[in-house]
Structure formats: C-alpha cells, structure tokens
Design an enzyme around this catalytic site. Structure first.
Site, PDB file in Angstrom:
ATOM      1  N   TYR A  39       5.866  11.654   0.011  1.00 49.56           N
ATOM      2  CA  TYR A  39       6.375  11.443   1.368  1.00 49.56           C
ATOM      3  C   TYR A  39       7.864  11.828   1.438  1.00 49.56           C
ATOM      4  O   TYR A  39       8.444  12.260   0.442  1.00 49.56           O
ATOM      5  CB  TYR A  39       6.116  10.000   1.826  1.00 49.56           C
ATOM      6  CG  TYR A  39       4.635   9.681   1.870  1.00 49.56           C
ATOM      7  CD1 TYR A  39       3.752  10.518   2.557  1.00 49.56           C
ATOM      8  CD2 TYR A  39       4.105   8.584   1.195  1.00 49.56           C
ATOM      9  CE1 TYR A  39       2.387  10.258   2.585  1.00 49.56           C
ATOM     10  CE2 TYR A  39       2.737   8.314   1.217  1.00 49.56           C
ATOM     11  CZ  TYR A  39       1.882   9.158   1.918  1.00 49.56           C
ATOM     12  OH  TYR A  39       0.533   8.907   1.932  1.00 49.56           O
ATOM     13  N   ARG A  96      -7.080  -1.825  -4.802  1.00 52.82           N
ATOM     14  CA  ARG A  96      -8.526  -1.784  -4.592  1.00 52.82           C
ATOM     15  C   ARG A  96      -9.227  -3.082  -4.965  1.00 52.82           C
ATOM     16  O   ARG A  96     -10.206  -3.468  -4.309  1.00 52.82           O
ATOM     17  CB  ARG A  96      -9.109  -0.609  -5.391  1.00 52.82           C
ATOM     18  CG  ARG A  96      -8.663   0.731  -4.860  1.00 52.82           C
ATOM     19  CD  ARG A  96      -8.917   1.839  -5.841  1.00 52.82           C
ATOM     20  NE  ARG A  96      -8.098   1.709  -7.042  1.00 52.82           N
ATOM     21  CZ  ARG A  96      -8.135   2.538  -8.067  1.00 52.82           C
ATOM     22  NH1 ARG A  96      -8.991   3.551  -8.056  1.00 52.82           N
ATOM     23  NH2 ARG A  96      -7.340   2.374  -9.110  1.00 52.82           N
ATOM     24  N   GLN A 147       6.169  -1.930   3.941  1.00 54.83           N
ATOM     25  CA  GLN A 147       6.445  -0.672   3.223  1.00 54.83           C
ATOM     26  C   GLN A 147       7.101   0.314   4.187  1.00 54.83           C
ATOM     27  O   GLN A 147       6.495   0.740   5.171  1.00 54.83           O
ATOM     28  CB  GLN A 147       5.148  -0.088   2.683  1.00 54.83           C
ATOM     29  CG  GLN A 147       5.382   1.130   1.823  1.00 54.83           C
ATOM     30  CD  GLN A 147       4.105   1.649   1.185  1.00 54.83           C
ATOM     31  OE1 GLN A 147       3.185   2.067   1.859  1.00 54.83           O
ATOM     32  NE2 GLN A 147       4.064   1.605  -0.137  1.00 54.83           N
TER      33      GLN A 147
HETATM   34  C1  LIG Z   1      -7.452   2.699   0.801  1.00 52.69           C
HETATM   35  C2  LIG Z   1      -6.112   2.891   0.130  1.00 52.69           C
HETATM   36  C3  LIG Z   1      -4.982   3.141   0.899  1.00 52.69           C
HETATM   37  C4  LIG Z   1      -3.729   3.299   0.286  1.00 52.69           C
HETATM   38  N1  LIG Z   1      -2.626   3.460   1.068  1.00 52.69           N
HETATM   39  C5  LIG Z   1      -1.396   3.435   0.485  1.00 52.69           C
HETATM   40  C6  LIG Z   1      -0.225   3.402   1.271  1.00 52.69           C
HETATM   41  O1  LIG Z   1      -0.258   3.372   2.509  1.00 52.69           O
HETATM   42  N2  LIG Z   1       0.959   3.388   0.617  1.00 52.69           N
HETATM   43  C7  LIG Z   1       1.051   3.394  -0.740  1.00 52.69           C
HETATM   44  O2  LIG Z   1       2.145   3.374  -1.290  1.00 52.69           O
HETATM   45  N3  LIG Z   1      -0.048   3.406  -1.509  1.00 52.69           N
HETATM   46  C8  LIG Z   1      -1.262   3.408  -0.935  1.00 52.69           C
HETATM   47  N4  LIG Z   1      -2.377   3.338  -1.725  1.00 52.69           N
HETATM   48  C9  LIG Z   1      -2.216   3.249  -3.192  1.00 52.69           C
HETATM   49  C10 LIG Z   1      -2.186   1.780  -3.651  1.00 52.69           C
HETATM   50  O3  LIG Z   1      -1.071   1.090  -3.142  1.00 52.69           O
HETATM   51  C11 LIG Z   1      -2.147   1.667  -5.185  1.00 52.69           C
HETATM   52  O4  LIG Z   1      -0.956   2.296  -5.633  1.00 52.69           O
HETATM   53  C12 LIG Z   1      -3.360   2.313  -5.838  1.00 52.69           C
HETATM   54  O5  LIG Z   1      -4.542   1.959  -5.158  1.00 52.69           O
HETATM   55  C13 LIG Z   1      -3.488   1.900  -7.316  1.00 52.69           C
HETATM   56  O6  LIG Z   1      -3.592   0.514  -7.452  1.00 52.69           O
HETATM   57  P1  LIG Z   1      -5.024  -0.237  -7.718  1.00 52.69           P
HETATM   58  O7  LIG Z   1      -5.578   0.327  -8.997  1.00 52.69           O
HETATM   59  O8  LIG Z   1      -4.653  -1.686  -7.833  1.00 52.69           O
HETATM   60  O9  LIG Z   1      -5.889   0.087  -6.550  1.00 52.69           O
HETATM   61  C14 LIG Z   1      -3.623   3.231  -1.127  1.00 52.69           C
HETATM   62  C15 LIG Z   1      -4.781   2.974  -1.887  1.00 52.69           C
HETATM   63  C16 LIG Z   1      -6.011   2.803  -1.280  1.00 52.69           C
HETATM   64  C17 LIG Z   1      -7.200   2.498  -2.137  1.00 52.69           C
END
Ligand SMILES: Cc1cc2nc3c(=O)[nH]c(=O)nc-3n(C[C@H](O)[C@H](O)[C@H](O)COP(=O)(O)O)c2cc1C
Length: 408
Positions: A177, A353, A102
């Site tokens: 960002y 998650r 990324q």
């Molecule tokens: C601990 C954590 C760290 C994350 N860090 C990033 C990141 O560095 N870059 C990003 O685009 N999204 C980040 N996200 C968002 C996830 O990529 C994703 O968009 C979000 O968790 C929703 O998807 P899910 O329901 O499958 O968790 C982060 C999410 C979590 C839980």
C-alpha cells in the site's frame, strides 16, 4: 499451563494502554462498510470478537482520506461517520475489549470509482494493477505538495480517530500500500529526497509516524505493520525489514507487526495455505477483472504451503534489534505456538483467520491446554472480502452466535 503460556492470558501494557490479554485481532478488511459507512454487521462482527475474549480488535483498513481508499466501500476518516463509528467503538468497549484502527492509504493502488483525481497517486508513475478493469490503468507520481498533503491527512485522521475512542492506531507500512510503495525500490523510482537509498525511501513513512505521534501524544499507542519481504525481485527483502524496523523503533513506534507480501504483487506470502487464485476467480463479478486474474493468477498467486508460525525465523531477527513491542502475526494457531512466541520474547500475538474461524479462540485456548484452532487455512475467507455479507469463514460459518466447546 506453563508460565509462558499463562503470560498470553494476563494483562499487558502497550504504551499508556493496558490490554486484558496479549491476543489482538489482526486487521482483516471486513467488507461491511458499504458506501464507506460502518454498518450494523461491522458492529456485530467486532462485538462477537470482543465477546470471544480478544484483548484488542482492529478495525481493518481505515483510509486516512477519501482518495486513500482502495474502493468506494471502504471507511475513510471524516466527521460524517463520527456517530456510527463512536457507537461501534463504544459497543466493543462495553465488552471489555480495546479497539485499534488500521490507518491505510492505497497510494497508486486503487479501483475507487469516486476518486477525485484522474489517477491515484503513488511515489512514481506506474501501472495501477487494481484499477485496470475500471480503466484506471496508471498511477501518477506525487509532487512535494501531494506528499505534504498525505502526511497531513495521517495527522488529521489520527486526531479524529483518537477523538472517536480508538485506543490504539496501527499504521500500515506493508502489503504494497501507499507507504510501502515509498519504501520499496520496486515502486519508488524517485530521484529526489524521497527516493534512492533506504534512508530516503523511509523519509515519508517516518514523517507519517512523526505526524501521527504529534496528533495523539506520547502516551497513546502507535503500532506499525510492515512486510518482512515483498517477495518480488527488486522489492523489499528480509534484510531491508530489519533496517526498516530499526528506523521505526528509533522514530518512536510502540510496536511492530511483522507481516509479509504485497497485495499488489505477491499476496500469498501473507496468508500461507490454500491458494486464493480459484476462490478469487469464482468470487469476481467483473468480467475484465476475471480475465486479469486468469492471466496474472499463475504468476501472482504463488504456492506457499501452510506452516505453523511461518514468519517466526525472520520476525526473530527483528526482535533481536528493536526495543519496542513485537507483535507476531502469521500462522499462530495453537497453544504450543502462543507459548513459543512468548518464550521467544514476543509481546503480543495478532490473529486473523483463526479468529474468523472461531471468535472464541481466546476463551477456548484458556480452557483447553492443548488448544488447536480448527482453521484449515484454506483461505476461502479471503475471497469473501467483497461478499454482500462481508468476510466470513466459509467452512465453520457462523461467527456470530455459536460458542464452541470443543477445539478440533
Ligand atoms: C479476509 C482477510 C482480510 C485481510 N485484510 C487485511 C487488511 O485489511 N489489512 C491487513 O493489514 N491485513 C489483512 N489481512 C492479513 C491479516 O491481517 C494477517 O496478516 C494474515 O491473515 C496472517 O495472519 P493469520 O495467519 O493469523 O491469518 C487479511 C487477511 C484475511 C484472511
């Protein structure tokens, strides 16, 4: 298993790349790169995901230059990390899993104590929310030369990333960002060719896409992560996201990941479920930052209760308008949802998650027709971003060794 669900588990093409299935680990900044160096923990984290069967994993937030980091413990793309990064990618490949990186730049949002400039640079002068506790209260506006420099950094980082073995690149256009700051009327108040109309605000992001494409060539997959809405008054909204996606599609992107929210102003849209206000407050060590979270918390951390596939309706509007691959992210945690996404024309599913909670998800979902993730969407994992061990699920804990036989 229905034909649509079966599709999830079958090989799929993303430009010149074949993934063994349609599950992609979403970028989640791992917090396993102290001093900006890929650690053995980062390797263990991603090889564990690879062993769990995901088609492609994403190394979260790879800054395109040192000053593009949010803090000094983030990776930035440079020769000094070639060896550990190559070793990390090789170890993931050895488990038949592809690797995406990324590409990020924080713009005017940073608490990086190693910043070479006095202040971080964004599209316009403003408050640097993340840096306040470090005394970096403001960000400055980029000059034309600064913009050219940043675009070049994306190009050079892309060349480097391809050379160390990444199979795909994900440009971060969302979450508040750097590139999102240019796209958003909330943070971009420029009056030159980079500000004003959406067309102008998209100029830098499209130049970045063009420069990354120039670096990696036509057959290399480039995807982009956008925010469907910033969720703040005066910011980007769902209608803008449709136009943004059309422009990226025309600009030659291979896939769009439709996320939402901003880390800077309204993060809870992104990961709906348990509010991160209290967990973040508990985890924060800096007393000034703690005070800021306490003050800003009630406004910044709004409540968005968890719903399965919470971005589906808005992501579908984009599906109807673009030719490129659509990569769904946001609350996909059951086989019923994976099937629904395939039935609605999505090409890949990104999982955040649920894979932290159970890295074996792809294997388990293949075995159990009625698979449901055990992830509670409590969001305690979000507060582990600066934990000494890096991110982890605090409920189900071990994302290293346990092979789960029963989805709960
Ligand atoms: C601990 C954590 C760290 C994350 N860090 C990033 C990141 O560095 N870059 C990003 O685009 N999204 C980040 N996200 C968002 C996830 O990529 C994703 O968009 C979000 O968790 C929703 O998807 P899910 O329901 O499958 O968790 C982060 C999410 C979590 C839980």
């Amino acid at each position: 298993m229905s034909a649509y669900l079966e599709k999830c588990f079958q090989p799929a093409r993303l430009n010149g790349l074949t993934l063994k299935n349609r599950f992609i680990k979403a970028g989640t900044f791992e917090g396993m790169t102290a001093g900006g160096i890929p650690s053995p923990a980062l390797q263990q984290f991603h090889t564990r995901l690879a062993a769990g069967g995901v088609g492609m994993t994403t190394i979260g937030y790879c800054a395109v230059e040192a000053d593009g980091r949010l803090n000094e413990n983030m990776l930035y793309m440079h020769e000094g990390i070639r060896e550990p990064l190559t070793a990390l990618i090789d170890s993931i490949h050895a488990l038949d899993c592809k690797v995406s990186g990324q590409m990020g730049h924080g713009g005017g949002f940073s608490k990086n104590r190693e910043l070479q400039r006095k202040r971080p640079l964004g599209p316009s002068f403003g408050i640097n929310m993340l840096g306040v506790a470090q005394g970096m209260i403001f960000c400055d506006a980029m000059t034309d030369a600064d913009i050219r420099h940043m675009v070049q950094q994306y190009h050079d980082a892309a060349l480097f990333m391809k050379s160390v073995g990444f199979d795909a690149l994900e440009i971060h256009f969302g979450h508040g960002y750097g590139l999102c700051q240019f796209m958003s009327p909330k943070t971009n108040r420029r009056t030159d060719q980079y500000g004003g109309s959406l067309h102008n605000r998209m100029r830098v992001p499209l130049q970045v896409l063009e420069s990354v494409r120039k670096a990696v060539g036509d057959r290399f997959p480039i995807i982009g992560k956008i925010s469907l809405t910033e969720g703040v008054r005066g910011g980007l909204d769902y209608n803008d996201a449709v136009q943004i996606s059309e422009l990226l599609d025309k600009g030659g992107i291979d896939g769009i990941v439709t996320s939402g929210g901003t880390s800077t102003m309204n993060p809870m849209i992104m990961f709906r479920g348990g509010n991160i206000f209290r967990p973040l407050l508990r985890a924060e060590k800096n007393p000034l930052m703690k005070a800021m979270i306490l003050l800003a918390g009630p406004v910044m951390f709004k409540h968005y209760p968890y719903e399965e596939l919470y971005f589906l309706e808005q992501a579908l509007r984009i599906r109807e308008r673009v030719k490129c691959n659509m990569i769904y992210v946001g609350g996909a945690s059951t086989n019923a949802s994976f099937e629904r996404l395939m039935r609605n024309g999505f090409d890949f599913v990104q999982l955040g998650r649920t894979l932290l909670s159970d890295p074996d998800l792809p294997r388990q979902a293949l075995i159990h027709a009625d698979y449901q993730s055990r992830c509670l969407h409590c969001n305690e994992c979000v507060a582990t971003i600066e934990h000494p061990q890096g991110i982890h699920c605090t409920r189900f804990g071990d994302n290293k060794n346990i092979i789960h036989t029963q989805a709960v």
